[in-house]
Design a protein around this motif. Sequence first.
Motif, short mmCIF file in Angstrom:
data_model
loop_
_atom_site.label_atom_id
_atom_site.label_comp_id
_atom_site.label_asym_id
_atom_site.label_seq_id
_atom_site.Cartn_x
_atom_site.Cartn_y
_atom_site.Cartn_z
N PRO A 1 54.12 70.30 58.52
CA PRO A 1 54.35 69.08 59.29
C PRO A 1 53.67 67.90 58.63
O PRO A 1 52.69 68.09 57.90
N GLY A 2 54.17 66.70 58.88
CA GLY A 2 53.56 65.54 58.26
C GLY A 2 54.19 64.24 58.74
O GLY A 2 55.21 64.26 59.42
N SER A 3 53.57 63.15 58.36
CA SER A 3 54.07 61.82 58.75
C SER A 3 55.10 61.35 57.74
O SER A 3 55.30 61.96 56.70
N GLY A 4 55.74 60.24 58.06
CA GLY A 4 56.69 59.64 57.14
C GLY A 4 56.01 59.30 55.82
O GLY A 4 56.52 59.64 54.75
N TYR A 5 54.88 58.71 55.94
CA TYR A 5 54.12 58.32 54.75
C TYR A 5 53.84 59.52 53.85
O TYR A 5 53.98 59.48 52.63
N ASP A 6 53.45 60.56 54.56
CA ASP A 6 53.14 61.82 53.92
C ASP A 6 54.35 62.37 53.15
O ASP A 6 54.26 62.78 52.00
N LEU A 7 55.49 62.32 53.80
CA LEU A 7 56.72 62.80 53.17
C LEU A 7 57.05 61.97 51.94
O LEU A 7 57.46 62.51 50.91
N VAL A 8 56.84 60.66 52.08
CA VAL A 8 57.14 59.80 50.94
C VAL A 8 56.31 60.21 49.74
O VAL A 8 56.82 60.29 48.62
N SER A 9 55.04 60.53 49.98
CA SER A 9 54.23 60.89 48.82
C SER A 9 54.65 62.24 48.27
O SER A 9 54.60 62.48 47.08
N ARG A 10 55.13 63.12 49.16
CA ARG A 10 55.63 64.39 48.63
C ARG A 10 56.92 64.17 47.85
O ARG A 10 57.21 64.88 46.89
N PHE A 11 57.70 63.17 48.27
CA PHE A 11 58.90 62.85 47.51
C PHE A 11 58.55 62.27 46.15
O PHE A 11 59.35 62.33 45.23
N ARG A 12 57.37 61.68 46.06
CA ARG A 12 57.01 61.11 44.76
C ARG A 12 56.56 62.19 43.79
O ARG A 12 56.79 62.09 42.59
N VAL B 1 51.70 61.62 68.15
CA VAL B 1 50.93 60.56 67.52
C VAL B 1 49.49 61.04 67.32
O VAL B 1 48.85 61.50 68.27
N HIS B 2 49.05 60.97 66.08
CA HIS B 2 47.66 61.32 65.78
C HIS B 2 46.87 60.04 65.56
O HIS B 2 47.19 59.25 64.68
N GLU B 3 45.85 59.86 66.37
CA GLU B 3 45.01 58.69 66.16
C GLU B 3 43.96 59.02 65.12
O GLU B 3 43.42 60.11 65.08
N GLN B 4 43.71 58.02 64.29
CA GLN B 4 42.72 58.23 63.23
C GLN B 4 41.72 57.09 63.26
O GLN B 4 42.06 55.96 63.59
N ASP B 5 40.48 57.38 62.90
CA ASP B 5 39.45 56.34 62.91
C ASP B 5 39.57 55.44 61.70
O ASP B 5 39.44 54.22 61.80
N GLU B 6 39.82 56.05 60.57
CA GLU B 6 39.68 55.31 59.33
C GLU B 6 41.02 54.92 58.72
O GLU B 6 41.08 54.48 57.59
N ALA B 7 42.06 55.11 59.49
CA ALA B 7 43.39 54.72 59.02
C ALA B 7 44.26 54.51 60.25
O ALA B 7 43.90 54.93 61.35
N PRO B 8 45.41 53.85 60.07
CA PRO B 8 46.29 53.60 61.22
C PRO B 8 46.76 54.92 61.85
O PRO B 8 46.75 55.96 61.19
N ASP B 9 47.16 54.82 63.11
CA ASP B 9 47.75 55.99 63.75
C ASP B 9 48.94 56.47 62.93
O ASP B 9 49.59 55.71 62.24
N LYS B 10 49.22 57.74 63.05
CA LYS B 10 50.43 58.22 62.38
C LYS B 10 51.18 59.18 63.28
O LYS B 10 50.60 59.81 64.17
N LYS B 11 52.49 59.26 63.03
CA LYS B 11 53.32 60.18 63.77
C LYS B 11 53.50 61.43 62.92
O LYS B 11 54.10 61.37 61.84
N VAL B 12 52.99 62.52 63.43
CA VAL B 12 53.13 63.76 62.67
C VAL B 12 54.36 64.51 63.17
O VAL B 12 54.43 64.89 64.34
N TYR B 13 55.30 64.67 62.27
CA TYR B 13 56.57 65.29 62.63
C TYR B 13 56.56 66.78 62.33
O TYR B 13 55.94 67.24 61.39
#
Lengths: 193, 193
Positions: free
Chosen positions: A15-26, A57-69
């Motif tokens: 599972p992962g966020s959109g951002y996460d997927l993008v980096s895996r696509f890279r 939605v995962h809230e994070q202290d040191e980065a914006p919230d992210k949606k983990v799919y």
Amino acid sequence: MSLRHAILVLLQDHPGSGYDLVSRFRSGIGHFWNATHQQVYQELKQLSRERLVQHEVHEQDEAPDKKVYQVTRAGRQALGDWYQQVVKPPKLRDALLVKVYGAGPKQAPGLIQELEQHRLLQQKALAEYQSLEAHYFAQDRATRERFRQPYLTLRRGIRYVQGTLEWIDEAIDWLRGGKLPTRPLLPVRPSKG
Amino acid sequence: MSLRHAILVLLQDHPGSGYDLVSRFRSGIGHFWNATHQQVYQELKQLSRERLVQHEVHEQDEAPDKKVYQVTRAGRQALGDWYQQVVKPPKLRDALLVKVYGAGPKQAPGLIQELEQHRLLQQKALAEYQSLEAHYFAQDRATRERFRQPYLTLRRGIRYVQGTLEWIDEAIDWLRGGKLPTRPLLPVRPSKG
DNA sequence: ATAGCCATGTAACCAGTTACATGATTGA
DNA sequence: TCAATCATGTAACTGGTTACATGGCTAT
């Protein structure tokens, strides 16, 4: 369209966020299937609407919230269905070949330069693949076993880039006026099956 | 977009109708750059509007009239400009790789079947290339010299298909549970330049 | 008859790219 | 202060595919 299936495959893996997927696509899968962040976010939205994925939605202290799919049961079903369908092979579609096909003597010098640039890019890609491969072989047997399929796809990339480099070298040679070959590339290795 | 440039290259080689271009896209250049008739007719219309090509209507007795297009001076200029620009290398984008990357034990048997189908297609393509190559080598030297560039692009296709076939064989083997390789594909041949 | 080739087109849709937009946090 | 990374989105545009459409001629 296979972007959705690529996303489902990645999410099923982890599972992962959109951002996460993008980096895996890279990295990794990105060597043979690509997507921009815009596409990924759109597709995730669409997949959500169709209930093939869901998110928390995962809230994070040191980065914006992210949606983990993650993939839903319906999503796994859809992936399974896709595996039943035959995909069609991609066509080689390379503007450089069009240039080589049609270049006259006036265009040749510039084209050779462009081929040389292209070669640099391919060599860079090859170096990257090489280091990925080295990393793979540095793992223990069980780990290599686990990653046999990703490694297989890497080998596809390596073969592709090698073929491209061989061809570029010969194209440059010929465009410089080098002598033509006297024998065909084939005969081919006898094929199995 | 390079479709327009592919068309200009083809027309510069030889004037022809839309239908004619479509058949050339199916053979020869079509092995590495593809277009449907719809695209070709649209693009010709567009190119006409921009005065990069022009046409004369040829009446025929035994077939419908056709518009024979040729490249204008502005068209040759546009082609020249395109040769000055660097095109970006295409990315390998193959849904089969996504499948291989993500297949579980449940999917493996079906995937192997699909790979086998895919291999047949590639073998067919290779046979076609082989016959094109044989035809090329049956020409006299001067003719081979004239067609060195088209032949070069053919070699690209051959290398590509060969690499694909090698990979498919190994993919099938591994998915069947064959033993993993103990050595990397690389080291690579030292590259020129 | 009917399949296949010659010949040309429109329209709708889908996928992919580029541009624009925002905003927090971290490290040099 | 500036660049990089994390994180998410909208909008416009371009290119490509699929579906629909027409119509004559030739060979079986």
